[in-house]
Design a protein around this motif. Structure first.
Motif, mmCIF file in Angstrom:
data_model
loop_
_atom_site.group_PDB
_atom_site.id
_atom_site.type_symbol
_atom_site.label_atom_id
_atom_site.label_comp_id
_atom_site.label_asym_id
_atom_site.label_seq_id
_atom_site.Cartn_x
_atom_site.Cartn_y
_atom_site.Cartn_z
ATOM 1 N N SER A 80 36.270 -27.610 8.364
ATOM 2 C CA SER A 80 35.657 -27.367 6.911
ATOM 3 C C SER A 80 36.768 -26.421 6.288
ATOM 4 O O SER A 80 37.341 -25.438 6.882
ATOM 5 N N MET A 81 36.738 -26.257 4.864
ATOM 6 C CA MET A 81 37.134 -25.150 4.050
ATOM 7 C C MET A 81 36.325 -24.642 3.238
ATOM 8 O O MET A 81 35.599 -25.442 2.434
ATOM 9 N N PHE A 82 36.152 -23.307 2.846
ATOM 10 C CA PHE A 82 35.203 -22.767 1.853
ATOM 11 C C PHE A 82 35.896 -22.957 0.502
ATOM 12 O O PHE A 82 35.073 -23.404 -0.476
ATOM 13 N N ALA A 83 37.092 -23.182 0.399
ATOM 14 C CA ALA A 83 37.852 -23.076 -0.832
ATOM 15 C C ALA A 83 37.523 -24.325 -1.760
ATOM 16 O O ALA A 83 37.070 -24.373 -3.055
ATOM 17 N N ASP A 84 37.606 -25.471 -1.005
ATOM 18 C CA ASP A 84 37.255 -26.635 -1.818
ATOM 19 C C ASP A 84 35.893 -27.470 -1.228
ATOM 20 O O ASP A 84 35.335 -28.364 -1.899
ATOM 21 N N ARG A 85 35.148 -26.544 -0.621
ATOM 22 C CA ARG A 85 33.706 -27.025 -0.106
ATOM 23 C C ARG A 85 33.720 -28.348 0.485
ATOM 24 O O ARG A 85 32.868 -29.445 0.278
ATOM 25 N N ARG A 86 34.768 -28.684 1.190
ATOM 26 C CA ARG A 86 34.988 -30.002 1.843
ATOM 27 C C ARG A 86 34.956 -29.809 3.516
ATOM 28 O O ARG A 86 35.233 -28.818 4.065
ATOM 29 N N GLU A 87 34.307 -30.890 4.013
ATOM 30 C CA GLU A 87 34.020 -30.844 5.336
ATOM 31 C C GLU A 87 34.269 -32.177 5.886
ATOM 32 O O GLU A 87 34.186 -33.342 5.359
ATOM 33 N N ARG A 88 34.814 -32.183 7.182
ATOM 34 C CA ARG A 88 35.397 -33.587 7.907
ATOM 35 C C ARG A 88 34.698 -33.677 9.299
ATOM 36 O O ARG A 88 34.734 -32.804 10.085
ATOM 37 N N ILE A 89 34.528 -34.923 9.684
ATOM 38 C CA ILE A 89 34.123 -35.010 11.199
ATOM 39 C C ILE A 89 35.191 -36.234 11.662
ATOM 40 O O ILE A 89 35.421 -37.021 10.975
ATOM 41 N N SER A 90 35.769 -35.907 12.669
ATOM 42 C CA SER A 90 36.778 -36.852 13.304
ATOM 43 C C SER A 90 36.501 -37.241 14.857
ATOM 44 O O SER A 90 35.859 -36.441 15.333
ATOM 45 N N THR A 91 37.031 -38.140 15.126
ATOM 46 C CA THR A 91 36.911 -38.698 16.699
ATOM 47 C C THR A 91 38.036 -38.250 17.230
ATOM 48 O O THR A 91 39.161 -38.348 16.766
ATOM 49 N N PHE A 92 38.121 -37.809 18.524
ATOM 50 C CA PHE A 92 39.111 -37.427 19.342
ATOM 51 C C PHE A 92 39.003 -38.109 20.617
ATOM 52 O O PHE A 92 38.153 -38.077 21.344
ATOM 53 N N ASN A 93 40.151 -38.573 20.964
ATOM 54 C CA ASN A 93 40.389 -39.285 22.406
ATOM 55 C C ASN A 93 41.322 -38.384 23.260
ATOM 56 O O ASN A 93 42.678 -38.498 22.835
#
Length: 801
Positions: free
Chosen positions: A388-401
């Motif tokens: 995530s980033m505070f600047a744009d208030r966006r967060e992401r969840i990803s899958t990792f293999n």
């Protein structure tokens, strides 16, 4: 020499202000009853859900407890007599309950007068450990669940001054810190210094937040080293084994295979600008005998580190064990120089290295935003990565293999968007007894969500398909209850431990089979209502709009037996805390539940519903800055819109008298209160507790403001109620803890605002609570605070002409 408690009972009559001396006062009896009501026990459940430990909680300690010797040093508050925290809530007793049978057992071998903290189960649920604090030492106890007996296992006193004092190193082994043998008495301060204290800067930028309780002299350095130095000990419940030599350990953790230790050791030179956790440190791996296996990093002081909310030091950070491997360590490295506002394709990389074998670190993946955490899976094909980033208030969840090295985006949203949250994955224990992702037999994740919605929070559990990225709700709490899952006792069979409550029902624990949707679950506790005086008080979550159309909410409480048509509008007390958003849509979301039980905490306004006031608690005060605009660029006008909308909503309902309204808040809520009184005429009085009122005293940022004073001087000036103290004519009650340790809210903030308002002929009262920090804990102080607030509200609001 410390002042006596008696002399410190002169709360409002501070000599510096030459006001009336006041001894401790007590509020109306019903307020005292609510404050001192014995809280329901806290609950801790073993793995598998067979046993539950109930911890009896104390009410507030007497002020004499706070008056005990204390070291305020390196950002820490410590008790020099027992090498532990000087300000801590303790449990007063333990009971053991068998969840399956409902039987409750006492535990033998407990200390005579328990002061319990840091309760922790081992992974198989057959033992639990806790710390017991005495005046001159701290001890570690282990409870044998089958035998229902506790015993002290340490010889030397435990050192709990810095970081976790102990951790399980297997089902039958504990690792803990002790006070080194032969440490001697507390160092005595020299009668005279050997010279001045000198700090120097040679052109290198070293911005820092306004931290408190920092090291200020060579003597402070000696004290800090004395009280934080500890000896590591490994105990197999039969014998103790010293590990390595004494040092200042900021953190310690045991490898999944229980063969190695990951340690972070604080080193000199100690900083005079940042707290202890920003001191230079060495991160290393040792074996269980203390033999050094690998030095992973030597981290410099955080002095001069960038201070933006998305900034990090440009050094390896976040060292931790990889839960799905025997002794692999992961760490994060910034790929943008640590500067969040710098344009870069990737922000962070996560690297892995074997704790003992030779070889170079391996890059696992890169993230486009700041890496936050990873939940490893039970197989190499699946882990979840959060960024995530505070600047744009966006967060992401990803899958990792881990096999293919692929990182694929799974879900993304605004960090302020509660409605879209998919929930937190349930976990299970793997072969190392470490928590990893639980995957259902159909290959889907099981997620536990708060269930935010336009109807308020309605928690649910869903099965989430990783391919379609869609969830199927398996269970959702039903009105008029607020029920949430606390623990998955058997995630495959959907057997859950839940906590259920309603507006009138005290929170109690249930075992629920989510496959039986119509079942209410099996109750396993029966806690009674500790707040009898609140029975009959009505509660509702109200919705209203501010002038620009933004939807707002608040929790409205009305007195028992109140009838608006018969009794007419009531005096109003609004309590709030501003929050910043980058989207009006996110700001307008409903937060909290309309079905929660009414808890009465010392810091809230609910006491005064028993005194004939309409209470609007958690009144939404959003500050929105969309696009390139910063929320604080329009702070004051939006505060007005929020407050005006709340007052008018209560007036339209016929329950609130718009000419008799008080506003209050704590910390940033106090800052809000002073600003509302400086810039509006909406209120009859204000109550501001432990706030910061002059933003030039926090020049390197505050709250959600990332810009410095020199970058946005007009913002700092215009947002400071101190700048407009000559405009504050509405009566303002200022309350502040004498020993506030919060960054930015130095007691001088209230002292200076008091002087400024008084100097311009305003009506103001300043109450400084002896020994209190940013949060208040002493019984006498809290009772007196309630008395002060009652007098203020009655004088300037209820009885106002």
């Amino acid at each position: 020499m410390r002042r006596s408690v008696l002399s410190l009972c002169l709360l409002a009559g501070l000599a510096a202000h030459a006001q009336d001396n006041v001894t401790y006062q007590r509020p109306p009896a019903v307020l005292e009853e609510l404050l001192l009501a014995k809280p329901t026990p806290s609950v801790s459940v073993s793995r598998g859900g067979e046993w539950m430990i109930l911890t009896e909680r104390n009410s507030y300690e007497p002020v004499e407890e706070l008056a005990q010797p204390e070291l305020r040093i390196a950002g820490l508050r410590l008790n020099p007599r027992n090498f532990g925290p000087s300000r801590q809530a303790y449990g007063a007793g333990l009971q053991l309950k068998n969840i399956r049978t409902g039987e409750v057992f006492s535990i033998s071998g407990m200390p005579a007068e328990p002061r319990i903290s840091s309760l922790s189960w081992n992974s198989n649920g057959q033992r639990a450990a806790f710390l017991h604090s005495e005046n001159d030492r701290i001890d570690l106890y282990v409870i044998d669940i089958a035998g229902r007996a506790a015993r002290k296992i340490n010889t030397a006193p435990v050192n709990a001054a810095m970081g976790a004092a102990y951790t399980w190193a297997g089902n039958d082994t504990l690792l803990y810190k002790t006070v080194p043998a032969g440490i001697g008495a507390l160092p005595v301060q020299p009668a005279a210094p050997q010279g001045p204290v000198v700090q120097e800067s040679k052109g290198r930028a070293a911005a820092s937040r306004t931290y408190q309780d920092l090291i200020k002299s060579p003597y402070d350095e000696t004290l800090f080293a004395y009280i934080t130095t500890s000896q590591l000990v490994l105990n197999n419940l039969q014998t103790e084994q010293k590990i390595g030599t004494p040092a200042i350990y900021a953190s310690m953790s045991v490898s999944p295979d229980k063969q190695y230790l990951l340690l972070r050791r604080i080193e000199k030179p100690f900083s005079y600008l940042v707290p202890a956790y920003g001191f230079p440190s060495t991160t290393l791996v040792t074996d269980l005998n203390g033999g050094e296996k690998k030095v992973l990093a030597k981290t410099p002081s955080s002095e001069g580190a960038p201070i933006g909310f998305d900034d990090v030091m440009d050094v390896p950070r976040g060292f931790s064990w990889k839960d799905d491997e025997a002794h692999t360590i992961t760490y994060i490295k910034a790929l943008d120089g640590g500067l969040g506002r710098k344009k870069a394709p990737f922000r962070d990389g996560l690297y892995a290295i074997d704790a003992v074998a030779a070889g170079e670190p391996k890059e696992l993946f890169r993230t486009q935003r700041r890496f936050r955490r990873v939940i490893w899976g039970s197989t190499k094909e699946l882990a979840l990565v959060y960024e995530s980033m505070f600047a744009d208030r966006r967060e992401r969840i990803s899958t990792f293999n881990s096999v293919t090295g692929r990182l694929d985006s799974l879900f993304e949203k605004s960090s302020n968007d509660a409605y879209s949250d998919i929930g937190t994955p349930f976990t299970v224990y793997n072969q190392y007894n470490e928590r990893v992702l639980f995957v259902r037999k159909n290959g889907e994740l099981l997620l536990n969500s708060d269930g935010a919605s336009p109807e308020g929070d309605m928690p649910f559990v869903q099965s989430y398909n990783l391919k379609t990225r869609k969830g199927t709700v398996l269970w959702r709490c039903q009105a008029p209850y607020y029920e949430r899952v606390i623990e998955a006792l058997d995630p495959e069979k959907l057997i859950m431990l839940t906590l259920r409550e309603s507006v009138t029902d005290v929170p109690n624990y249930y075992i629920r089979d989510l496959r039986k949707r119509s079942a209410t679950g099996t109750p396993i506790t029966d806690f009674a209502n500790p707040y009898k005086a609140m029975e009959g008080v009505s509660k509702q979550k109200i919705s209203y709009k501010r002038a620009d159309g933004l939807n707002l909410t608040g929790n409205l409480y009305l007195p028992k037996g109140y009838d608006a048509k018969k009794d007419g509008p009531l005096p109003v007390f609004i309590w709030a805390y501003p929050r910043e958003y980058k989207s009006a849509a996110d700001a307008a979301q409903v937060r909290g539940s309309r079905y929660t039980f009414t808890r009465v905490g010392y810091g809230g306004p609910l006491f005064w519903v028993t005194q004939g006031y309409a209470i609007l608690d958690n009144a939404e005060m959003p500050i929105v800055g969309e696009g390139n605009k910063e929320p604080n660029d329009n702070f004051i006008p939006q505060l007005y819109l929020n407050a005006h909308a709340a007052i008018q909503a209560l007036a339209k309902m016929g329950v609130g008298d718009s000419t008799r309204v008080a506003v209050g808040g704590h910390s940033y809520g106090a800052f809000m209160t002073a600003n509302l009184l400086a810039h509006t005429k909406l209120f009859k009085a204000g109550i501001a507790r432990s706030g910061a009122y002059n933003r030039t005293l926090t020049p390197f940022g505050f709250q959600a403001e990332e810009r410095t004073y020199w970058q946005a001087p007009e913002v700092y000036y215009n947002m400071s109620p101190f700048s407009f103290a000559d405009k504050i004519k509405t009566p303002l009650l200022l309350i502040h803890g004498e020993m506030d340790n919060n960054s930015g809210t130095f007691p001088i903030q209230s002292e200076r605002l008091y002087n400024a308002i008084k100097g311009h002929g305003g009506t103001v009262r300043f109450v400084q609570l002896p020994f209190e920090s940013h949060g208040y804990t002493a019984r006498e102080n809290l009772l007196h605070m309630l008395w002060e607030q009652t007098q203020w509200l009655n004088t300037y609001v209820r009885d106002a002409k």
